[in-house]
Design a protein around this motif. Structure first.
Motif, PDB file in Angstrom:
ATOM      1  N   TYR A 192       0.834  -1.200   0.000  1.00 14.33           N
ATOM      2  CA  TYR A 192       0.000   0.000   0.000  1.00 14.33           C
ATOM      3  C   TYR A 192       0.871   1.253   0.000  1.00 14.33           C
ATOM      4  O   TYR A 192       0.569   2.234  -0.678  1.00 14.33           O
ATOM      5  N   ALA A 193       1.953   1.222   0.764  1.00 17.06           N
ATOM      6  CA  ALA A 193       2.843   2.378   0.842  1.00 17.06           C
ATOM      7  C   ALA A 193       3.491   2.654  -0.514  1.00 17.06           C
ATOM      8  O   ALA A 193       3.638   3.814  -0.919  1.00 17.06           O
ATOM      9  N   ASP A 194       3.888   1.589  -1.219  1.00 17.55           N
ATOM     10  CA  ASP A 194       4.467   1.759  -2.554  1.00 17.55           C
ATOM     11  C   ASP A 194       3.470   2.441  -3.487  1.00 17.55           C
ATOM     12  O   ASP A 194       3.831   3.331  -4.264  1.00 17.55           O
ATOM     13  N   ARG A 195       2.222   1.990  -3.424  1.00 19.51           N
ATOM     14  CA  ARG A 195       1.198   2.504  -4.324  1.00 19.51           C
ATOM     15  C   ARG A 195       0.922   3.988  -4.055  1.00 19.51           C
ATOM     16  O   ARG A 195       0.811   4.795  -4.978  1.00 19.51           O
ATOM     17  N   LEU A 196       0.826   4.354  -2.774  1.00 19.63           N
ATOM     18  CA  LEU A 196       0.560   5.751  -2.427  1.00 19.63           C
ATOM     19  C   LEU A 196       1.744   6.645  -2.787  1.00 19.63           C
ATOM     20  O   LEU A 196       1.564   7.759  -3.295  1.00 19.63           O
ATOM     21  N   ALA A 197       2.959   6.162  -2.551  1.00 24.77           N
ATOM     22  CA  ALA A 197       4.136   6.948  -2.906  1.00 24.77           C
ATOM     23  C   ALA A 197       4.189   7.192  -4.412  1.00 24.77           C
ATOM     24  O   ALA A 197       4.557   8.292  -4.859  1.00 24.77           O
ATOM     25  N   LEU A 198       3.816   6.192  -5.207  1.00 27.59           N
ATOM     26  CA  LEU A 198       3.768   6.362  -6.656  1.00 27.59           C
ATOM     27  C   LEU A 198       2.731   7.412  -7.039  1.00 27.59           C
ATOM     28  O   LEU A 198       2.987   8.273  -7.897  1.00 27.59           O
TER      29      LEU A 198
END
Length: 326
Positions: free
Chosen positions: A272-278
């Protein structure tokens, strides 16, 4: 002396109020955030305001920092940008995004906030949650170079999807909406526009985000044989009928659901963190400012939400600004 803040609550379906809340002192690995901006989407949030979340979805639809239960009283929201006033040194003074409701100040775990890149203005960063939905949708849809794609429904989610698709090499994107004023938004995003009756057919992929029965039926009509409709709409407690007779089977059409609550299985190696950072990185594009169509002060929310929910106030993302209060 207790520290307080002010928060917007849906007190009952169709009614909102601002309440005083007492804030705890931040513990180790927690942050105190002062809100700068929050965003109201006319989709999910106005459905919550109307009391339209079906009982079967009360658990699924909970926001990360929601208080209370559907249909109300409930504190709901998930597009908040603020500055860290207390917390770990690495975050102190940083502008951050958090899936938090409309509140002047709040305390959350440090892991719940994501720093906003310096290339992204704080006011634009309120779009992060919706762009994250669009990222997940395109992970599900897996568009290919040169695809012919329609996005049916020019709301906040549909426009976010269209904006990201505009970056794909050779992809021809048409935003389809019954509101002709969305043509200006489509132009700002770099995609074509059509009213439903004028939309181009023979599409390899159609992303549906109008949350209407008619829109979904039109999405199916626009597909090429063996094409896919990716369904992003949330209908709440409304029943939807579909024309699954006619040529649905002979053309071997597909309807596939997508929902941001889980990371797409096509990207199971991403968090989830990867997706939001993207999503935050993608917001460096100033074209996405076209999705912010109004702005009000925090104290105006009880009077604002009824107008947004009824459509009297037209909006994609309505931005809420905060003075240094609470």
């Amino acid at each position: 002396m207790k520290r307080t803040a002010r928060a917007f609550w849906v007190s009952a379906p169709g009614q909102g109020e601002i309440r005083d809340v007492v804030l705890p002192d931040p513990a180790e690995e927690e942050v105190l955030v002062r809100s700068l901006w929050s965003g109201v989407s006319r989709g999910t949030e106005t459905l919550v305001f109307r009391g339209g979340v079906p009982e079967s979805q009360h658990v699924t639809m909970r926001a990360p920092f929601q208080e209370g239960d559907f249909p109300g009283p409930v504190k709901y929201g998930y597009l908040n940008v603020g500055v860290v006033e207390e917390g770990p040194a690495a975050l102190l003074g940083r502008t951050v995004f958090c899936l938090y409701p409309h509140q002047t100040r709040y305390v959350v775990p440090a892991s719940a906030v994501t720093p906003v890149p310096d290339s992204v203005p704080a006011g634009r960063a309120v779009l992060a949650g919706t762009v994250e939905t669009a990222v997940n949708a395109l992970w599900d849809a897996r568009p290919l170079i040169g695809d012919r794609i329609a996005v049916v429904g020019g709301g906040m989610v549909g426009c976010s999807v269209a904006a990201l698709l505009a970056r794909f090499p050779g992809v021809r994107v048409q935003l389809v909406d019954a509101d002709p004023t969305r043509a200006k938004t489509a132009e700002a995003l770099g995609v074509g526009f059509a009213l439903p009756e004028d939309a181009l057919g023979d599409r390899d992929l159609v992303v549906h985000a109008s949350a209407t029965e008619r829109g979904l039926a039109r999405a199916l009509e626009l597909l090429s044989p063996e094409g896919t409709v990716l369904e992003l709409s949330w209908y709440g407690d409304r029943k939807v009928s579909l024309p699954l007779g006619e040529a649905f089977h002979s053309r071997r059409l597909v309807i596939r659901g997508s929902q941001v609550g889980t990371v797409s299985p096509n990207r199971a190696n991403r968090s989830y963190a990867d997706r939001l950072a993207l999503a935050l990185d993608l917001l460096a594009d100033p074209a996405l400012d076209a999705l912010v169509t109004g702005e009000s002060d925090f104290e105006e929310l009880p009077d604002l939400l009824p107008g947004l929910a009824s459509g009297e106030i037209p909006a994609l993302c309505h931005r809420v600004r905060y003075a240094d209060i609470g």
